[in-house]
Write a protein that holds these residues in place. Structure first.
Motif, PDB file in Angstrom:
ATOM      1  N   GLN A 278       0.830  -1.202   0.000  1.00  0.00           N
ATOM      2  CA  GLN A 278       0.000   0.000   0.000  1.00  0.00           C
ATOM      3  C   GLN A 278       0.868   1.257   0.000  1.00  0.00           C
ATOM      4  O   GLN A 278       0.559   2.239  -0.689  1.00  0.00           O
ATOM      5  N   GLN A 281       2.135   1.772  -3.423  1.00  0.00           N
ATOM      6  CA  GLN A 281       1.050   2.157  -4.321  1.00  0.00           C
ATOM      7  C   GLN A 281       0.727   3.644  -4.181  1.00  0.00           C
ATOM      8  O   GLN A 281       0.523   4.342  -5.190  1.00  0.00           O
ATOM      9  N   GLU A 284       3.482   5.668  -5.869  1.00  0.00           N
ATOM     10  CA  GLU A 284       3.400   5.628  -7.332  1.00  0.00           C
ATOM     11  C   GLU A 284       2.245   6.465  -7.861  1.00  0.00           C
ATOM     12  O   GLU A 284       2.383   7.169  -8.868  1.00  0.00           O
ATOM     13  N   GLU A 285       1.091   6.421  -7.187  1.00  0.00           N
ATOM     14  CA  GLU A 285      -0.052   7.218  -7.640  1.00  0.00           C
ATOM     15  C   GLU A 285       0.231   8.704  -7.493  1.00  0.00           C
ATOM     16  O   GLU A 285      -0.144   9.512  -8.349  1.00  0.00           O
TER      17      GLU A 285
END
Length: 777
Positions: A278, A281, A284-285
């Motif tokens: 998480q 993630q 990266e977002e």
């Protein structure tokens, strides 16, 4: 439509190619997998027909490698292998369809057409239309108002190409690539004639509107359809081109909600409770948001997303960072509620016009339909004090300018815009007038009366210098950014390759060999700066133009960009005209540099050649003779092989010059030398002019007996020339020859061989000339 057919059986390949050609497809054939892979990577095909059992590289490996390198071209496997496991293996390798041989031609063609439809939009009608013009690929028929238009195969293929890609500009070289196979080698003139013939046939069929538009210095494209069909055409183009600007904007807006949800989910729980997956993630977002928001003009939003990314990069995370994350996310949501900036994908060339009011009004009315924007200049002061974009062309009516000021104004225009073509309109049809403006570098001389269409046609006929059909490689980890850049660049005829995984960068770069490289600044795994340095380290790609796309325009970031070796940077938000202009400019500059280097290389080679040959006879000169003889002496000393030398000159050559003159003497030397070349082995032996009519022949690995045979052949060949010479005993040009040779030794030198051959020549002259003497060393 262009097809790559890969089949190792020549008879099957010929049969399939004949069937496809009869149905207006352009076919390239490959007989083995290795050639097929190279053609598929370098060429631009609409479909690939691929056999499995192939020499060098099997079809499944070809298919797999193409898919690994990002090739999206539909692949139809055409093979005799009919087992279920073979079909499964073929489809798993990346094929789009699988057809078992033998099959009838109707079934085969239907599968090909189905794949081609699947490549675009399956809902799109297979019939292509432009106003009342209809092209039915199934029937291979073109109609206008339901009346059939008879076209040649190439004319039909060209019309189909334009109708299938209504927004794309095709250069002449691009049209050649699409319509001719690699075995053909047509010139640009063939395309010009093809365009002219197609226009003529469409006009003869009753079509009043111009269907094909000439785009200045770029090529050709489909013109906007008649007004009643225009709205439908635009809608169809949007359906067929999912990479359009509108679609990119929609995709971007649609992705925001999902990306924000990822950040909000992280904000609702303490950071310590997030798993490593998480945590990665969210990082990266945030990184993708920073790039995407910058692309569409959310400068503040890009900074906020980047600040969130940096928070998650830091190792220490306390309550203060949690609160900062929440605050940044709230500000980010407020920022993205604003509408994005719309990109401008088109860039109209600028015409600087100097003319009377009536002509200016006509130009302004016609320019938008011709794809031009016009800037009006009223007088000389407006030209000299003008500030703005460099015009693509300058148009001037000399009748509008005071006679005494005409040439002065032309000269000032050429100084201010040295690379801009100038067209003039005048009533003066005299040689003096034409020469005067030609001296100033005017590109086109148009006589009145001339229509507006004739003026724009003259502009369109200027040489094409804009580098269309160039290859562009874009590296960005954000798919939205890649889609945006592709949508802006592709309509200009550029071949765009995109990559969102920097770890595959070198593999794609070396297989694509682009003309220009666009790099995002910040990416996971490898940054744009790191990739830039990698390119600059390689000798082959060190001169590749590199543009870095970034939202960071601070002095530190820009300094880092240029320090890494980039040629330019493009700041986000990206605008279509700026992106196109900078990309094309870098490509053009790179091509000019390569041409200059090639010219310098050829010039150097010419100078080196001139330094080693006699310019009159094209034989080697004395310096070259000495070098070759010394080198061969050293080589044959080690090899213990024979070396022979023939010295010769033309008998009574001074009297020949006295009778016929030196120009005739030069011609005689050239003819004799040409004959001597035919009597030896040019790849091994050497003919040299030592001065005047004195020559020598170096014969490596040649025995005295073989050298004697060479001398006899030379005498016979010169006798057959029958060049008249009244002062000569035989009434024709003859030669005397001295022959010597040995196996080179360390204790003797090549100069001794020259001396003995010269003595043999003098002995031949003493015996009455037109003979030879042989003196061994």
């Amino acid at each position: 439509m262009k097809i790559l057919l890969v089949e190792d059986d020549p008879s099957v390949s010929q049969a399939l190619a004949t069937t496809l050609t009869a149905h207006r497809y352009t076919v390239d054939t490959a007989l083995d997998g290795q050639i097929a892979l190279e053609l598929a990577i370098q060429g631009e095909y609409d479909i690939i027909l691929l056999d499995i059992m192939l020499p060098k590289l099997d079809g499944l490996s070809v298919c797999q490698q193409l898919r690994q390198q990002g090739c999206q071209t539909p692949i139809l496997i055409l093979t005799a292998k009919d087992a279920n496991e073979d079909i499964i293996a073929g489809l798993n390798a990346g094929a789009d369809d699988y057809l078992i041989k033998p099959c009838d031609s109707a079934h085969f063609l239907a599968r090909v057409r189905a794949l081609l439809r699947r490549q675009g939009n399956s809902k799109t009608s297979p019939v292509l239309t432009w106003g009342d013009v209809c092209l039915d690929p199934t029937l291979i028929q073109v109609t206008y108002l339901q009346r059939v238009i008879i076209l040649s195969p190439k004319e039909y293929s060209l019309l189909e190409l334009l109708l299938r890609h209504p927004q794309r500009i095709f250069s002449r070289s691009s049209i050649i690539n699409h319509l001719w196979s690699i075995d053909d080698s047509p010139t640009d003139a063939a395309v010009t004639n093809l365009i002219k013939d197609l226009r003529r046939k469409l006009k003869s069929a009753g079509i009043q509107e111009e269907l094909i538009e000439t785009v200045y210095r770029l090529g050709y494209r489909l013109k906007a359809a008649p007004k009643k069909e225009k709205e439908q055409l635009v809608e169809d183009c949007q359906k067929e081109n999912l990479a359009s600007i509108e679609q990119v904007m929609w995709d971007f807006r649609a992705s925001l909600e999902k990306r924000i949800d990822v950040l909000e989910a992280a904000a609702r729980s303490p950071i310590h409770n997030l798993s490593s997956v998480q945590h990665q993630q969210v990082k990266e977002e945030a990184h993708r948001l920073a790039g995407g928001l910058g692309t569409f003009g959310y400068a503040k939003g890009s900074d906020l997303a980047r600040a969130i990314e940096h928070l998650f990069i830091e190792c220490d995370w306390e309550e203060a960072q949690q609160q900062q994350f929440t605050q940044l996310l709230a500000e980010l949501k407020q920022e993205i509620a604003k509408p994005p900036i719309v990109l401008l994908p088109t860039l109209k060339p600028l015409m600087l016009a100097i003319a009377d009011d009536t002509l200016i009004a006509q130009l302004q009315q016609a320019a938008p339909h011709r794809g031009w924007q016009i800037e009006i200049v009223c007088d000389r002061s407006d030209v000299l004090h003008r500030v703005g974009d460099t015009p693509s062309v300058i148009f001037m009516s000399l009748n509008h300018v005071v006679p005494d000021r005409r040439l002065m104004l032309l000269q000032e225009l050429k100084i201010q815009f040295p690379n801009t073509p100038i067209l003039i309109l005048t009533t003066q049809d005299s040689l003096d007038s034409r020469v005067a403006v030609a001296r100033l570098g005017v590109s086109r001389y148009i006589l009145q009366p001339a229509t507006i269409d004739e003026i724009f046609d003259a502009i369109a006929q200027l040489p094409q210098t804009t580098p269309t059909d160039a290859k562009v490689m874009i590296v960005d980890d954000d798919p939205i950014a890649l889609q945006t850049l592709m949508a802006v660049l592709q309509p200009w005829g550029l071949q765009v390759t995109t990559l969102n995984q920097p770890k595959h960068f070198w593999q794609i770069l070396t297989s694509t060999v682009p003309d220009v490289l666009l790099l995002d600044l910040e990416m996971p795994t490898f940054s744009g700066l790191e990739l830039c340095r990698v390119v600059r380290q390689d000798a082959y790609y060190s001169d590749l133009p590199i543009l870095v796309v970034t939202a960071h325009t601070d002095s530190t970031s820009i300094q880092q960009v240029f320090a890494a070796g980039a040629d330019d940077f493009i700041a986000k938000p990206i605008t279509g005209p700026e992106l196109v202009t900078r990309t094309l400019a870098r490509i053009e500059r790179s091509r000019i540099q390569r041409q200059l280097l090639q010219y310098q290389k050829e010039h150097l080679q010419t100078r080196q050649m001139q330094a080693t040959i006699d310019l009159l006879t094209q034989a080697a000169n004395r310096h070259n003779f000495d070098e070759v003889l010394h080198r061969e002496w050293q080589r044959l000393t080690d090899a213990q092989a024979p070396l022979s030398l023939i010295s010769y000159d033309i008998d009574y050559f001074k009297s020949y010059n006295d009778i016929y003159g030196y120009p005739a003497g030069d011609k005689c030397l050239q003819r004799v030398t040409h004959v001597v070349w035919d009597c030896i082995k040019p790849g091994r032996d050497l003919v040299a002019r030592l001065g005047g009519d004195e020559f020598a022949i170096v014969l490596p690995e040649t025995s005295l007996e073989q050298a004697l045979q060479v001398a006899q052949r030379i005498q016979q060949a010169i006798a057959q020339l029958q060049i008249p010479h009244p002062s000569c005993t035989h009434q024709y040009i003859t030669v005397s020859l001295g022959i010597s040779g040995t196996i080179p030794q360390i204790n003797i030198s090549a100069q001794e061989l020259i001396a003995i051959a010269t003595q043999a020549l003098y002995a031949a002259k003493a015996r009455g000339r037109n003979t030879y003497c042989l003196y061994p060393l």
